[in-house]
Design a protein around this motif. Sequence first.
Motif, PDB file in Angstrom:
ATOM      1  N   ASP A 281       0.843  -1.193   0.000  1.00  0.00           N
ATOM      2  CA  ASP A 281       0.000   0.000   0.000  1.00  0.00           C
ATOM      3  C   ASP A 281       0.871   1.234   0.000  1.00  0.00           C
ATOM      4  N   SER A 282       0.306   2.302  -0.478  1.00  0.00           N
ATOM      5  CA  SER A 282       1.055   3.549  -0.605  1.00  0.00           C
ATOM      6  C   SER A 282       0.924   4.399   0.641  1.00  0.00           C
TER       7      SER A 282
ATOM      8  N   ASP B 156      -4.361  -2.544   2.237  1.00  0.00           N
ATOM      9  CA  ASP B 156      -4.439  -3.818   1.528  1.00  0.00           C
ATOM     10  C   ASP B 156      -5.479  -4.736   2.164  1.00  0.00           C
TER      11      ASP B 156
ATOM     12  N   HIS C  26      -4.427   4.597  -1.944  1.00  0.00           N
ATOM     13  CA  HIS C  26      -4.208   3.796  -3.144  1.00  0.00           C
ATOM     14  C   HIS C  26      -3.363   2.575  -2.782  1.00  0.00           C
ATOM     15  N   VAL C  27      -3.731   1.426  -3.320  1.00  0.00           N
ATOM     16  CA  VAL C  27      -2.982   0.193  -3.116  1.00  0.00           C
ATOM     17  C   VAL C  27      -2.410  -0.237  -4.458  1.00  0.00           C
ATOM     18  N   GLU C  28      -1.139  -0.592  -4.452  1.00  0.00           N
ATOM     19  CA  GLU C  28      -0.481  -1.001  -5.676  1.00  0.00           C
ATOM     20  C   GLU C  28      -0.883  -2.432  -6.014  1.00  0.00           C
TER      21      GLU C  28
ATOM     22  N   THR D  64       1.262  -2.564 -13.453  1.00  0.00           N
ATOM     23  CA  THR D  64       1.212  -2.173 -12.052  1.00  0.00           C
ATOM     24  C   THR D  64       0.493  -0.837 -11.972  1.00  0.00           C
ATOM     25  N   GLN D  65      -0.590  -0.820 -11.206  1.00  0.00           N
ATOM     26  CA  GLN D  65      -1.351   0.403 -11.005  1.00  0.00           C
ATOM     27  C   GLN D  65      -1.708   0.527  -9.541  1.00  0.00           C
ATOM     28  N   GLN D  66      -2.062   1.721  -9.143  1.00  0.00           N
ATOM     29  CA  GLN D  66      -2.536   1.959  -7.789  1.00  0.00           C
ATOM     30  C   GLN D  66      -4.014   2.305  -7.857  1.00  0.00           C
TER      31      GLN D  66
ATOM     32  N   THR E 167      -7.222   6.457 -10.774  1.00  0.00           N
ATOM     33  CA  THR E 167      -6.212   5.426 -10.570  1.00  0.00           C
ATOM     34  C   THR E 167      -4.856   6.052 -10.847  1.00  0.00           C
ATOM     35  N   ARG E 168      -3.811   5.392 -10.376  1.00  0.00           N
ATOM     36  CA  ARG E 168      -2.453   5.866 -10.622  1.00  0.00           C
ATOM     37  C   ARG E 168      -1.662   4.747 -11.290  1.00  0.00           C
TER      38      ARG E 168
END
Length: 169
Positions: A10-11, A24, A52-54, A65-67, A97-98
């Motif tokens: 997690d970020s 998460d 945001h969770v990766e 891979t996104q967050q 989303t990131r």
Amino acid sequence: MNLRLDILGDSGTPDGPGPEAPADELIEAVHRGDAPAVKRLIEAVPQRTHVHVELSLPVGDEIATQQWLPLHHAAALGDAAIVAMLLDAGGHPDARTRAATPDAARATALHLAAAGGHLPVIDLLLDAHAEPNVIDADGYTPLAYAGAPAVRARLIDGGADPAVGRGME
């Protein structure tokens, strides 16, 4: 949308990473469709809805891979009950989303719900004032991802303009 859940980490919370709000755990509960667990986790630490969770996500033949926020995941899965809980807890319907690069992803829950054809989720997001003409990093609006005529009609009824953004080729 069939999502495989591979949590990479997690970020952190809005105040930085920390064990006090492991996002998460919330994403895992969303993925399982475990509404009681989602409710319990949100009530314990409301900030989890904003972390945001990766994730490792299949994109065609590759893994990206996104967050994602919990709201993105619930919308992509079409879980209207959990989407409603996350919105009630302060989840922003237009959060993005990131991705690894700033010019990638940037989809909203409405993009994901439209791509999955999840009408009840689309209704919830539009009722929460999601912007129907929001453009992702590729220049597409949620309408461009809507395959079913009923989804397209609902988005247009909700204010989507077919002239905005790029069309799906």
